[in-house]
Design a protein around this motif. Structure first.
Motif, PDB file in Angstrom:
ATOM      1  N   ASN A  75       1.401   4.860  -4.475  1.00 39.89           N
ATOM      2  CA  ASN A  75       0.422   4.955  -3.137  1.00 39.89           C
ATOM      3  C   ASN A  75       1.164   5.496  -2.040  1.00 39.89           C
ATOM      4  O   ASN A  75       2.101   5.444  -1.630  1.00 39.89           O
ATOM      5  CB  ASN A  75      -0.007   3.597  -2.841  1.00 39.89           C
ATOM      6  CG  ASN A  75      -0.828   2.946  -4.135  1.00 39.89           C
ATOM      7  OD1 ASN A  75      -1.545   3.594  -4.895  1.00 39.89           O
ATOM      8  ND2 ASN A  75      -0.277   1.599  -4.529  1.00 39.89           N
ATOM      9  N   ILE A 127       0.707  -1.255  -0.010  1.00 39.24           N
ATOM     10  CA  ILE A 127      -0.057  -0.046   0.014  1.00 39.24           C
ATOM     11  C   ILE A 127       0.845   1.233  -0.085  1.00 39.24           C
ATOM     12  O   ILE A 127       0.255   2.360  -0.076  1.00 39.24           O
ATOM     13  CB  ILE A 127      -0.955   0.089   1.068  1.00 39.24           C
ATOM     14  CG1 ILE A 127      -0.264   0.127   2.636  1.00 39.24           C
ATOM     15  CG2 ILE A 127      -1.943  -1.154   1.150  1.00 39.24           C
ATOM     16  CD1 ILE A 127      -1.315   0.184   3.817  1.00 39.24           C
ATOM     17  N   ASN A 128       2.174   1.184  -0.086  1.00 31.58           N
ATOM     18  CA  ASN A 128       3.046   2.129  -0.063  1.00 31.58           C
ATOM     19  C   ASN A 128       4.144   2.082  -1.165  1.00 31.58           C
ATOM     20  O   ASN A 128       4.926   3.046  -1.090  1.00 31.58           O
ATOM     21  CB  ASN A 128       3.737   2.339   1.368  1.00 31.58           C
ATOM     22  CG  ASN A 128       2.799   2.785   2.270  1.00 31.58           C
ATOM     23  OD1 ASN A 128       2.779   4.219   2.524  1.00 31.58           O
ATOM     24  ND2 ASN A 128       2.622   1.997   3.212  1.00 31.58           N
TER      25      ASN A 128
END
Length: 73
Positions: free
Chosen positions: A54, A49-50
């Motif tokens: 993102n 998610i990073n």
């Protein structure tokens, strides 16, 4: 997405598309909850998610534990 829940569940439980005539061999993601510790799942989800532009928050072991207990209720 704001919540990392779907990503956590995908890593823990895996995910496979439906087998159809146009997709006869269903390739997917195997479940990792039997292999990885909660800390490792949190690290993998945080990475997912990073990455690729993102900007999500870091996932912790507590988040993984909560996602497990919320599914039991």
């Amino acid at each position: 997405m704001v919540s990392p829940l779907n990503t956590m569940l995908s890593v823990m439980n895996g995910g496979f598309p439906l087998t159809t005539t146009s997709n006869p061999e269903s390739y997917g993601v195997p479940p990792f909850q039997q292999i990885f510790r909660d800390e490792e799942i949190a690290l993998v989800v945080s990475y997912i998610i990073n990455t690729w532009g993102n900007h999500g928050s870091l996932v912790t072991e507590i988040d993984i534990e909560r996602s497990r207990s919320s599914r039991r209720n």
